[in-house]
Design a protein around this motif. Structure first.
Motif, PDB file in Angstrom:
ATOM      1  N   VAL A 140     -40.295   1.048   4.656  1.00 48.93           N
ATOM      2  CA  VAL A 140     -40.682   2.248   5.391  1.00 48.93           C
ATOM      3  C   VAL A 140     -40.397   2.126   6.891  1.00 48.93           C
ATOM      4  O   VAL A 140     -39.990   3.100   7.544  1.00 48.93           O
ATOM      5  N   ARG A 141     -40.588   0.930   7.471  1.00 46.76           N
ATOM      6  CA  ARG A 141     -40.338   0.778   8.912  1.00 46.76           C
ATOM      7  C   ARG A 141     -38.849   0.880   9.217  1.00 46.76           C
ATOM      8  O   ARG A 141     -38.456   1.435  10.261  1.00 46.76           O
ATOM      9  N   ILE A 142     -38.022   0.354   8.322  1.00 49.14           N
ATOM     10  CA  ILE A 142     -36.569   0.479   8.511  1.00 49.14           C
ATOM     11  C   ILE A 142     -36.164   1.952   8.496  1.00 49.14           C
ATOM     12  O   ILE A 142     -35.372   2.407   9.336  1.00 49.14           O
ATOM     13  N   MET A 143     -36.723   2.706   7.547  1.00 48.89           N
ATOM     14  CA  MET A 143     -36.371   4.124   7.446  1.00 48.89           C
ATOM     15  C   MET A 143     -36.895   4.906   8.642  1.00 48.89           C
ATOM     16  O   MET A 143     -36.225   5.822   9.143  1.00 48.89           O
ATOM     17  N   ASN A 144     -38.083   4.571   9.131  1.00 45.51           N
ATOM     18  CA  ASN A 144     -38.595   5.248  10.331  1.00 45.51           C
ATOM     19  C   ASN A 144     -37.709   4.951  11.541  1.00 45.51           C
ATOM     20  O   ASN A 144     -37.509   5.818  12.409  1.00 45.51           O
ATOM     21  N   PHE A 145     -37.196   3.718  11.613  1.00 49.71           N
ATOM     22  CA  PHE A 145     -36.289   3.370  12.708  1.00 49.71           C
ATOM     23  C   PHE A 145     -35.002   4.193  12.627  1.00 49.71           C
ATOM     24  O   PHE A 145     -34.516   4.717  13.646  1.00 49.71           O
TER      25      PHE A 145
END
Length: 439
Positions: A140-145
């Motif tokens: 999820v953090r990769i996608m938010n980035f």
């Protein structure tokens, strides 16, 4: 570009595509209840996944942009570099062949495409389907980035997509409304998987059934009500208590449709024992308690709430014409929940063999549907018991040997009493067309 550099770049592109592909499936497959549980346990990443699920437009846009960009880049790298090495390899064995250029192009295309399908798409998505929540919180953090750095492009595409959805009046946000049918389906799946015990499944499904079943499906019907008249003497009342040892007795004034209240048997017997020589009126205010009257349209859940709020465990059921149709107790209501797990009464449905059942005419239709594995009876809003179903289908006063054929079952009346269906024999008729008939 050297062969090592080519494979390094291809590996990086494949890894990026694998992360995006797995994140896409994981976000779509993640269960909201499971994510909420993880969030309540302190996993902030689960709350981030829930936020993306509530507004999936930006996420989907980033996924499509990322996958297409990586696929194009891999195609360019593969066509421009891998084909060169394949040409050199083919020239060693076929130095004068005219088809080498085309063959090298096709081999490089098929090789790169196959690698992407297997390692960047198929395997990551299958893994994400098996572990959706675990992969969703890890990506999820990769996608938010990616959403952040591609924000202008994401905003443009998301805006166009939203306007298109509005134009055609289509929903753009996933609805997560949970119904009782959904919960029952989850429980059934859990029982099949061995996670939920059969008894637990039975109890949970019966609790939800309380909201749908009317109180008349579990009441003691009018003709079975035991009551005493206000003018009855001591001997008549004691004989009635001895014959019908109920904890509560209705007290009436010349018939069931004029109920004065009810008395508790233990209080009545105590006063008789304490005052054996004194006449005691059964309508004495020290004995008589006010009865709780309820309409016959209430569900079992509503009756349970009334018992809770009133402090009573006994009620008289009346219809729209203010006629008494039955009585119900807290034990009757709870028997729907506990059912066969604690019931000591004679069963209403007895299975004779694999294809036949003896069924009491007063059995609620819901119980018959469950045992016979049927979906519904026709126009079942017009009746509540299997006896009512027979009368509705026959369109006449029933008699012995009358039968109805419905959904590969034969419902045959084998006993009646005062125009009332007492017992039926239900048999499965194999290879029979679905028809309704009467004798």
């Amino acid at each position: 570009m050297s062969l090592f550099e080519f494979f390094l770049i291809l590996f990086i592109l494949t890894a990026v595509s694998a992360v995006i592909s797995s994140a896409e499936i994981a976000l779509a497959s993640s269960r909201k209840l499971r994510l909420q549980q993880m969030g309540s346990n302190g996993d902030l990443r689960a709350l981030m996944v829930l936020q993306l699920q509530e507004q999936p437009g930006r996420f989907i846009t980033v996924v499509q942009i990322g996958l297409n960009m990586v696929a194009v880049a891999a195609g360019v790298v593969g066509e421009a570099n891998l084909s060169i090495y394949i040409k050199d390899l083919l020239h060693r064995y076929f130095p004068q062949a005219p088809w080498i250029d085309n063959a090298a192009t096709w081999i490089s295309f098929i090789g790169v495409t196959s690698a992407f399908i297997l390692f960047a798409d198929l395997m990551p998505k299958r893994l994400a389907m098996v572990y959706p929540e675990a992969i969703a919180v890890r990506t999820v953090r990769i996608m938010n980035f990616l959403i952040f750095i591609l924000k202008p492009i994401v905003w443009i595409f998301d805006f166009i997509a939203n306007q298109t959805f509005k134009l055609f009046k289509l929903p753009s946000v996933r609805q997560e409304n949970m119904t009782s049918q959904d919960i029952v389906a989850f429980v059934d799946a859990g029982a099949q998987a061995g996670v939920v015990m059969a008894q637990e499944q039975y109890l949970i499904e019966n609790i939800f059934e309380m909201q749908e079943r009317r109180v008349t499906s579990t009441m003691t019907t009018r003709e079975s009500i035991v009551y005493c008249d206000r003018t009855d003497n001591r001997d008549a009342i004691l004989a009635l208590v001895a014959e019908h040892p109920h904890t509560k007795l209705l007290v009436c004034d010349n018939g069931l449709d004029k109920i004065l209240g009810y008395v508790e048997s233990h209080n009545l017997l105590r006063m008789y024992l304490q005052n054996p020589d004194q006449p005691i009126a059964i309508s004495d205010p020290q004995l008589l308690r006010k009865a709780l009257f309820i309409p016959d349209t209430l569900s079992l859940y509503e009756v349970l709430e009334l018992f809770k709020s009133s402090g009573e465990d006994f009620a008289v059921i009346v219809n729209e014409y203010a006629l008494v149709v039955g009585v119900v107790t807290l034990k009757d209501v709870m028997s729907i929940v506990m059912g066969e797990l604690v019931s000591t009464e004679e069963e209403q449905i007895v299975q004779r063999d694999a294809d036949s059942w003896l069924i009491d005419g007063a059995t609620p239709c819901e119980d018959v549907l469950r045992v016979l594995d049927l979906t519904a009876f026709p126009e079942e809003e017009n009746y509540e018991t299997i006896g009512g179903f027979m009368m509705y289908m026959l369109r006449k006063i029933p008699k012995k040997t009358d039968f109805v054929l419905y959904d590969n079952y034969k419902f045959e009346i084998i006993d009646t009493e005062n125009f009332k269906i007492d017992q039926l024999l239900v048999s499965r008729c194999k290879d029979m067309p679905v028809v309704n008939e009467e004798d």
